[in-house]
Design a protein around this motif. Structure first.
Motif, PDB file in Angstrom:
ATOM      1  N   TYR A  79      -7.944 -34.990 -12.734  1.00 37.77           N
ATOM      2  CA  TYR A  79      -8.263 -33.562 -12.727  1.00 37.77           C
ATOM      3  C   TYR A  79      -7.321 -32.747 -13.619  1.00 37.77           C
ATOM      4  CZ  TYR A  79      -8.180 -28.816 -10.758  1.00 37.77           C
ATOM      5  OH  TYR A  79      -8.175 -27.471 -10.594  1.00 37.77           O
ATOM      6  N   VAL A  80      -6.018 -32.991 -13.528  1.00 37.72           N
ATOM      7  CA  VAL A  80      -5.062 -32.208 -14.316  1.00 37.72           C
ATOM      8  C   VAL A  80      -5.240 -32.491 -15.799  1.00 37.72           C
ATOM      9  CG1 VAL A  80      -2.606 -31.803 -14.771  1.00 37.72           C
ATOM     10  CG2 VAL A  80      -3.415 -32.028 -12.427  1.00 37.72           C
ATOM     11  N   LEU A 125      -8.272 -30.563 -16.946  1.00 41.47           N
ATOM     12  CA  LEU A 125      -7.938 -29.146 -17.156  1.00 41.47           C
ATOM     13  C   LEU A 125      -7.187 -28.958 -18.462  1.00 41.47           C
ATOM     14  CD1 LEU A 125      -6.747 -27.557 -13.766  1.00 41.47           C
ATOM     15  CD2 LEU A 125      -8.736 -26.941 -15.113  1.00 41.47           C
ATOM     16  N   GLY A 129      -8.928 -21.997  -6.525  1.00 43.11           N
ATOM     17  CA  GLY A 129      -7.697 -22.631  -6.978  1.00 43.11           C
ATOM     18  C   GLY A 129      -7.801 -23.086  -8.424  1.00 43.11           C
ATOM     19  N   PRO A 130      -8.925 -23.734  -8.821  1.00 44.24           N
ATOM     20  CA  PRO A 130      -9.043 -24.145 -10.216  1.00 44.24           C
ATOM     21  C   PRO A 130      -8.960 -22.977 -11.206  1.00 44.24           C
ATOM     22  CG  PRO A 130     -10.621 -25.357  -8.904  1.00 44.24           C
ATOM     23  CD  PRO A 130      -9.997 -24.323  -7.991  1.00 44.24           C
ATOM     24  N   PHE A 174      -7.069 -20.226 -10.912  1.00 39.58           N
ATOM     25  CA  PHE A 174      -5.651 -19.917 -11.078  1.00 39.58           C
ATOM     26  C   PHE A 174      -4.931 -21.026 -11.847  1.00 39.58           C
ATOM     27  CE2 PHE A 174      -6.478 -16.998  -7.528  1.00 39.58           C
ATOM     28  CZ  PHE A 174      -5.855 -15.854  -8.007  1.00 39.58           C
ATOM     29  N   GLU A 175      -5.263 -22.289 -11.554  1.00 36.60           N
ATOM     30  CA  GLU A 175      -4.627 -23.400 -12.268  1.00 36.60           C
ATOM     31  C   GLU A 175      -4.980 -23.374 -13.745  1.00 36.60           C
ATOM     32  OE1 GLU A 175      -4.615 -26.429  -8.438  1.00 36.60           O
ATOM     33  OE2 GLU A 175      -6.245 -26.540  -9.885  1.00 36.60           O
ATOM     34  N   ALA A 176      -6.229 -23.070 -14.055  1.00 37.16           N
ATOM     35  CA  ALA A 176      -6.653 -23.005 -15.457  1.00 37.16           C
ATOM     36  C   ALA A 176      -5.921 -21.884 -16.197  1.00 37.16           C
ATOM     37  CB  ALA A 176      -8.170 -22.798 -15.530  1.00 37.16           C
ATOM     38  N   ALA A 209      -3.057 -20.624 -15.432  1.00 40.40           N
ATOM     39  CA  ALA A 209      -1.665 -21.032 -15.575  1.00 40.40           C
ATOM     40  C   ALA A 209      -1.491 -21.983 -16.752  1.00 40.40           C
ATOM     41  CB  ALA A 209      -1.169 -21.683 -14.286  1.00 40.40           C
ATOM     42  N   MET A 210      -2.565 -22.732 -17.096  1.00 43.14           N
ATOM     43  CA  MET A 210      -2.518 -23.647 -18.244  1.00 43.14           C
ATOM     44  C   MET A 210      -2.950 -22.955 -19.534  1.00 43.14           C
ATOM     45  SD  MET A 210      -3.995 -27.239 -16.892  1.00 43.14           S
ATOM     46  CE  MET A 210      -2.859 -28.502 -16.404  1.00 43.14           C
ATOM     47  N   ASN A 242       3.991 -18.952 -13.681  1.00 37.65           N
ATOM     48  CA  ASN A 242       3.479 -19.286 -12.360  1.00 37.65           C
ATOM     49  C   ASN A 242       3.815 -18.226 -11.319  1.00 37.65           C
ATOM     50  OD1 ASN A 242       2.148 -21.600 -13.072  1.00 37.65           O
ATOM     51  ND2 ASN A 242       3.904 -22.918 -12.718  1.00 37.65           N
ATOM     52  N   ILE A 269       1.031 -15.807 -11.053  1.00 36.54           N
ATOM     53  CA  ILE A 269      -0.091 -16.403 -10.338  1.00 36.54           C
ATOM     54  C   ILE A 269       0.195 -16.403  -8.834  1.00 36.54           C
ATOM     55  CG2 ILE A 269      -1.412 -18.543 -10.021  1.00 36.54           C
ATOM     56  CD1 ILE A 269      -1.975 -17.943 -12.795  1.00 36.54           C
TER      57      ILE A 269
END
Length: 193
Positions: A106-107, A110, A128-129, A131-133, A135-136, A179, A182
């Protein structure tokens, strides 16, 4: 007392863990849970998109099973130059939609994709995805609902609604987000009265 409890497990390797820990367990072969099939099913991201990614201008990843396949197909119809890779056990008839039930990496997915799609109706939840995206440093396609507008307010350069101009490959928004920004956004969401 946990010593009087016998655990019911559906995989032999889980029973081995309990046995080594001195905990009583019983293995039951479940008709739907087959660890050997589950372990063989996930494709590595690069193997999944390797054969067709170069036919498209960009790759969009939709990692949430909360997103209906129909939503991804509608986006794919609007943008035939983008390969949409989504989490779904269903199959799409669209040539630019790849469905897969589980992403072991998954990581990596992304990190490798050009943008992330999470167009779902969040009814009292957040993504969650998304926010994770962000952050990337990825652009994220959201619905124009309360969550989407909230994300646009906080992360305008990263949040897109369907129909807006998608970034060109390699033109990801600035990755200057930290982060802590976020985390503060998530804390605001969960501490609302």
């Amino acid at each position: 007392m946990t010593s009087n409890v016998t655990r019911l497990v559906y995989a032999p390797h889980i029973q081995d863990i309990y046995t080594r820990a001195g905990v009583s367990s019983v293995y039951v072969p479940h008709p739907c849970v087959r660890p050997s099939a589950a372990n063989a099913a996930p494709y590595e991201w690069h193997l999944l998109v390797e054969g067709c990614a170069n036919q498209f201008r960009r790759v969009a990843f939709s990692p949430s099973a909360s997103v209906p396949l129909e939503s991804i197909e509608a986006l794919a119809e609007q943008d035939p130059d983008t390969l949409f890779v989504c989490k779904s056990r269903e199959r799409s008839g669209r040539p630019n939609v790849l469905c897969h039930g589980y992403f072991k990496d998954y990581v990596e997915a992304l990190a490798q994709c050009d943008l992330v799609c999470v167009p779902f109706a969040p009814e009292h939840k957040v993504s969650g995805p998304a926010f994770e995206a962000i952050a990337m440093g990825k652009a994220v396609i959201l619905l124009p609902n309360a969550f989407g507008h909230y994300m646009k307010t906080l992360f305008a350069d990263h949040s897109l609604f369907p129909g807006e101009v998608l970034p060109a490959p390699g033109d990801a928004p600035a990755v200057g987000l930290h982060n802590d920004k976020i985390v503060k956004a998530l804390l605001k969401l969960v501490t609302r009265p």
